[in-house]
Enzyme design. Structure first.
Site, PDB file in Angstrom:
ATOM      1  N   LYS A   1     -50.094  -7.412  59.309  1.00 51.73           N
ATOM      2  CA  LYS A   1     -50.329  -8.831  59.606  1.00 51.73           C
ATOM      3  C   LYS A   1     -50.967  -9.534  58.409  1.00 51.73           C
ATOM      4  CE  LYS A   1     -50.902  -7.657  64.476  1.00 51.73           C
ATOM      5  NZ  LYS A   1     -51.886  -7.237  65.484  1.00 51.73           N
TER       6      LYS A   1
ATOM      7  N   GLU B   1     -43.615 -16.010  64.222  1.00 49.02           N
ATOM      8  CA  GLU B   1     -45.004 -16.353  64.554  1.00 49.02           C
ATOM      9  C   GLU B   1     -45.699 -15.242  65.338  1.00 49.02           C
ATOM     10  OE1 GLU B   1     -46.957 -19.499  63.981  1.00 49.02           O
ATOM     11  OE2 GLU B   1     -48.285 -17.814  64.392  1.00 49.02           O
TER      12      GLU B   1
ATOM     13  N   ALA C   1     -37.828 -28.711  73.604  1.00 52.52           N
ATOM     14  CA  ALA C   1     -36.789 -28.249  72.659  1.00 52.52           C
ATOM     15  C   ALA C   1     -35.655 -29.264  72.532  1.00 52.52           C
ATOM     16  CB  ALA C   1     -36.228 -26.908  73.117  1.00 52.52           C
TER      17      ALA C   1
ATOM     18  N   VAL D   1     -47.994 -12.092  63.944  1.00 46.57           N
ATOM     19  CA  VAL D   1     -49.400 -12.109  63.507  1.00 46.57           C
ATOM     20  C   VAL D   1     -50.284 -12.725  64.580  1.00 46.57           C
ATOM     21  CG1 VAL D   1     -51.028 -12.962  61.784  1.00 46.57           C
ATOM     22  CG2 VAL D   1     -48.724 -12.299  61.087  1.00 46.57           C
TER      23      VAL D   1
ATOM     24  N   GLY E   1     -50.701  -8.442  74.071  1.00 45.16           N
ATOM     25  CA  GLY E   1     -50.421  -8.570  75.505  1.00 45.16           C
ATOM     26  C   GLY E   1     -49.118  -9.319  75.740  1.00 45.16           C
TER      27      GLY E   1
ATOM     28  N   LYS F   1     -43.994  -7.243  63.172  1.00 47.14           N
ATOM     29  CA  LYS F   1     -44.811  -7.395  61.954  1.00 47.14           C
ATOM     30  C   LYS F   1     -44.537  -6.312  60.927  1.00 47.14           C
ATOM     31  CE  LYS F   1     -47.273  -5.454  65.381  1.00 47.14           C
ATOM     32  NZ  LYS F   1     -47.942  -5.709  66.639  1.00 47.14           N
TER      33      LYS F   1
ATOM     34  N   THR G   1     -43.142  -4.661  76.878  1.00 46.90           N
ATOM     35  CA  THR G   1     -44.237  -5.579  77.234  1.00 46.90           C
ATOM     36  C   THR G   1     -43.917  -7.010  76.810  1.00 46.90           C
ATOM     37  OG1 THR G   1     -45.767  -3.760  76.871  1.00 46.90           O
ATOM     38  CG2 THR G   1     -46.715  -5.953  76.912  1.00 46.90           C
TER      39      THR G   1
END
Ligand code: HSE
Length: 438
Positions: free
Chosen positions: A205, A129, A33, A132, A304, A105, A13
């Site tokens: 988390k 990042e 970037a 969580v 998601g 996590k 996913t």
């Protein structure tokens, strides 16, 4: 400048979402970037995913080791999940001098310290990042935007599946298993959904958030963890009727106290007028309170494909930006804070003080209520609000629901044990902790 070559491990996913976002927003991403970013090599056991995602022009393999050892790859993005293979691959990537971005996590909460130490030694970055609250940039917010603050507490709805289940049960009266199945179909739930409903995912988390907010080492094993499986429909109803009116949410709470850090995940009654109680469905939210800023609230999609990819890609962009910075200064920036507070205790749940919602079923006869309130009174537990419902079943059992003032968990454990021993009380006492989030 040549684009940075990324190696992607896992095309599930989140892996699929990451490939799509990187390609759809390639222009903006390159501008932000300072260099183009391309997936150059992808590993997936399911080769059909490569065609499905239109990745047919890049190098692909079924063996993730090929990617982490490839000399052209500068950043390895680990989206496989789990503790074992993912850990070996990340350590191999670091050993080969590659920067790592991960959404894992469980791995960070349990083995982060080892991974960060390896990264520090090799002078590479590890960014996480997406581990969580999916798309909510709460790690960056605490570490960067709120960096001036001494953190006081944070509280979050950090498992979308659990929040989705509680919301659907409350609003539509749907059955637990039915909603869980839908969350799995929508790609929100963990591979093992007991991680969602038993609070383990939220505990992973919260462990990470607590460590970032307070600078304590990652201590997943000390995070008190309770899931949502015991929440009954009547608790939701009674909570709304009690006192000012409460809603039940599954919260992760980390709080600095004089004695140590509270680190706990459990169903929680929250007064209806707090903003976070309106966070429904799969949405996540984290309230962070700092001494200078006061309360801040971060809200968004916690699970998601694309919401999580949003955080993964932001980390890749951060790494690309920092790759051009002075190498001696990059690791503390994106890896973990070196802990100066290694000795600060994480409090056992018995030492935590909260108010409680209690629900019990008792035989409707004189003196029962007096027995119950005496047990509470003897332990200095004061009752704040109270409901007793008319008899149910055979006509002589009543539901008694109470809201207490704050009390040490150990005292409440004693009181509940004593209440459950009363002949007039039937079955177990349901307890849910209460937080006013002030
Ligand atoms: N299973 C997790 C959730 C996915 O439902 O929030 C995101 O970590």
């Amino acid at each position: 400048m040549k684009p940075v070559k990324v190696g992607l491990l896992g095309l599930g996913t989140v892996g699929g979402g990451t490939a799509l976002v990187l390609s759809r927003n390639a222009e903006e991403i390159a501008r932000r970037a300072g260099r183009g970013i391309v997936i150059d090599y992808a590993a997936s056991l399911d080769l059909n995913r490569i065609t499905e995602l239109g990745l047919t022009t890049i190098r692909t393999t079924q063996n993730a080791l090929d990617v982490v050892t490839d000399p052209d790859i500068e950043i390895v993005v680990e989206l496989i999940g789990g503790y074992t293979i993912a850990k070996d691959l990340i350590l191999r990537a670091i050993d080969n001098g590659k920067h790592v971005v991960t959404a894992n996590k469980a791995l960070i909460a349990l083995h982060g310290s080892e991974i960060f130490a390896a990264a520090q030694e090799k002078g590479v970055m590890v960014a996480f990042e997406a581990a969580v609250a999916g798309g909510i940039p709460v790690i960056k917010a605490i570490r960067e935007g709120l960096a001036a603050n001494r953190m006081q507490w944070l509280a979050g709805i950090i498992n979308g599946t659990g929040n989705f289940i509680l919301t659907e049960m409350r609003d539509k009266g749907r059955a637990f298993a039915d909603v869980l199945r839908e969350a799995q179909e929508l790609g929100y739930a963990e591979a093992d959904p007991t991680f969602d409903v038993e609070g383990i995912d939220a505990a992973h988390k919260l462990t990470i958030l607590s460590s970032i907010a307070f600078g304590v080492p990652l201590q997943f094993e000390k995070t008190y963890t309770e899931g949502i499986t015991k929440i009954a429909a009547e608790d939701v109803k009674y909570a709304a009727e009690l006192g000012v009116g409460y809603r039940i949410k599954h919260l992760g709470i980390a709080r600095r106290t004089e004695k140590g850090i509270e680190q706990r995940v459990h169903p929680t009654l929250i007064p209806h007028n707090r903003l976070i109680v309106s966070v429904d469905g799969v949405m996540n939210a984290v309230v962070v309170k700092g001494d200078a800023v006061g309360e801040t609230l971060f809200y968004g999609r916690g699970a998601g494909a694309e919401p999580t990819a949003s955080a993964v890609v932001a980390d890749i962009i951060d790494v690309v930006r920092a790759m051009t910075a002075d190498p001696t200064n990059r690791v503390p920036h994106l890896a973990f804070q070196a802990s100066t507070l290694a000795d600060t205790p994480i409090l056992p749940i018995e030492d935590v003080q909260t108010a409680f919602y209690l629900r019990m079923r008792a035989i409707d006869r004189p003196g029962v209520l007096a027995d119950i309130t005496r047990i509470l009174g003897d332990r200095s537990i004061s009752i704040e609000a109270f409901i007793q419902k008319e008899p149910v079943r055979s006509g002589n059992e009543v539901d008694i629901i109470m809201l207490t003032q704050k009390v040490r968990e150990a005292n409440m454990n004693e009181a509940i044990a004593a209440i459950e021993k009363l002949d007039s009380v039937c079955g177990a006492v349901t307890r849910i902790r209460v937080e006013t989030l002030e």
